[in-house]
Design a protein around this motif. Structure first.
Motif, PDB file in Angstrom:
ATOM      1  N   SER A  85       0.826  -1.205   0.000  1.00  0.00           N
ATOM      2  CA  SER A  85       0.000   0.000   0.000  1.00  0.00           C
ATOM      3  C   SER A  85       0.860   1.255   0.000  1.00  0.00           C
ATOM      4  O   SER A  85       2.032   1.220   0.364  1.00  0.00           O
ATOM      5  N   GLY A  87       1.291   5.187   1.468  1.00  0.00           N
ATOM      6  CA  GLY A  87       1.055   5.788   2.768  1.00  0.00           C
ATOM      7  C   GLY A  87       0.045   6.922   2.707  1.00  0.00           C
ATOM      8  O   GLY A  87       0.011   7.691   1.743  1.00  0.00           O
ATOM      9  N   ALA A  88      -0.767   6.999   3.733  1.00  0.00           N
ATOM     10  CA  ALA A  88      -1.727   8.102   3.882  1.00  0.00           C
ATOM     11  C   ALA A  88      -1.217   9.029   4.977  1.00  0.00           C
ATOM     12  O   ALA A  88      -0.465   8.614   5.861  1.00  0.00           O
ATOM     13  N   SER A  90      -2.862  10.266   7.399  1.00  0.00           N
ATOM     14  CA  SER A  90      -3.434   9.911   8.703  1.00  0.00           C
ATOM     15  C   SER A  90      -4.232   8.630   8.548  1.00  0.00           C
ATOM     16  O   SER A  90      -4.601   8.241   7.438  1.00  0.00           O
ATOM     17  N   GLU A  91      -4.537   8.004   9.690  1.00  0.00           N
ATOM     18  CA  GLU A  91      -5.347   6.787   9.663  1.00  0.00           C
ATOM     19  C   GLU A  91      -6.729   7.074   9.083  1.00  0.00           C
ATOM     20  O   GLU A  91      -7.268   6.277   8.317  1.00  0.00           O
ATOM     21  N   GLU A  92      -7.270   8.226   9.403  1.00  0.00           N
ATOM     22  CA  GLU A  92      -8.596   8.597   8.912  1.00  0.00           C
ATOM     23  C   GLU A  92      -8.618   8.745   7.393  1.00  0.00           C
ATOM     24  O   GLU A  92      -9.626   8.496   6.743  1.00  0.00           O
ATOM     25  N   LYS A  93      -7.495   9.180   6.809  1.00  0.00           N
ATOM     26  CA  LYS A  93      -7.438   9.393   5.358  1.00  0.00           C
ATOM     27  C   LYS A  93      -7.146   8.105   4.594  1.00  0.00           C
ATOM     28  O   LYS A  93      -7.269   8.072   3.377  1.00  0.00           O
ATOM     29  N   PHE A  94      -6.750   7.039   5.307  1.00  0.00           N
ATOM     30  CA  PHE A  94      -6.433   5.781   4.626  1.00  0.00           C
ATOM     31  C   PHE A  94      -7.715   5.133   4.138  1.00  0.00           C
ATOM     32  O   PHE A  94      -8.606   4.807   4.910  1.00  0.00           O
ATOM     33  N   ASN A  95      -7.809   4.951   2.834  1.00  0.00           N
ATOM     34  CA  ASN A  95      -8.942   4.299   2.193  1.00  0.00           C
ATOM     35  C   ASN A  95      -8.360   3.132   1.387  1.00  0.00           C
ATOM     36  O   ASN A  95      -7.552   3.338   0.496  1.00  0.00           O
ATOM     37  N   TYR A  99      -5.534   3.348  -1.451  1.00  0.00           N
ATOM     38  CA  TYR A  99      -4.152   3.182  -1.021  1.00  0.00           C
ATOM     39  C   TYR A  99      -3.592   1.772  -1.171  1.00  0.00           C
ATOM     40  O   TYR A  99      -2.388   1.604  -1.257  1.00  0.00           O
TER      41      TYR A  99
END
Length: 143
Positions: A85, A87-88, A90-95, A99
């Protein structure tokens, strides 16, 4: 005794160190049919029975791996699926749809610990030999 063949190569990449390394070579690929022939020679099962079991084992392993399970084959090793994957921020932005960009199959050969050192099933007692056609045909003990 069997041996792994190798060739030598020099690290000439940009920012490389110019040192020489060994790389394993694999002159042949053995398929399911050849494996079934070999198993038939070593046991009382017919080749057709061995093929049926191996084909079903592949299907069953695929099912288990794709359901996020590890598959451990005693005396052989453990298979698992990993994710590649990006990297995002933030955790909230990880989709995951955005990703996750791939998968990989991992394998760890079974091993045993002796004298503080782990020996893997497929490399125990292994040695190396310079590949046919290379400048020298040297034998070395491998670990």
């Amino acid at each position: 005794m069997a041996a792994i063949q190798y060739v030598t190569y020099q690290n000439n990449r940009k920012n490389g160190n110019g040192l020489w390394y060994g790389r394993a070579v694999h002159p042949t690929t053995v398929g399911l049919e050849q494996i079934a022939d070999r198993v038939q020679q070593n046991c009382s099962m017919k080749k057709s029975d061995v093929m049926a079991v191996l084909i079903e084992m592949v299907e069953t392993m695929k099912y288990e791996l794709q359901n996020s399970n590890k598959v451990q084959l005693d005396g052989f090793g453990t298979f698992y699926i990993g994710i590649r994957s990006k990297g995002a921020l933030s955790e909230e932005k990880f989709n995951a749809n955005e990703y996750v960009n791939g998968f990989r199959v991992g394998f760890l050969a079974e091993g045993k610990k002796q004298n503080g050192k782990i020996t893997r099933t497929f490399t125990d007692g292994l040695r190396v030999i310079k590949a046919v056609g290379s400048k020298k045909n040297e034998e070395n003990d491998g670990e």
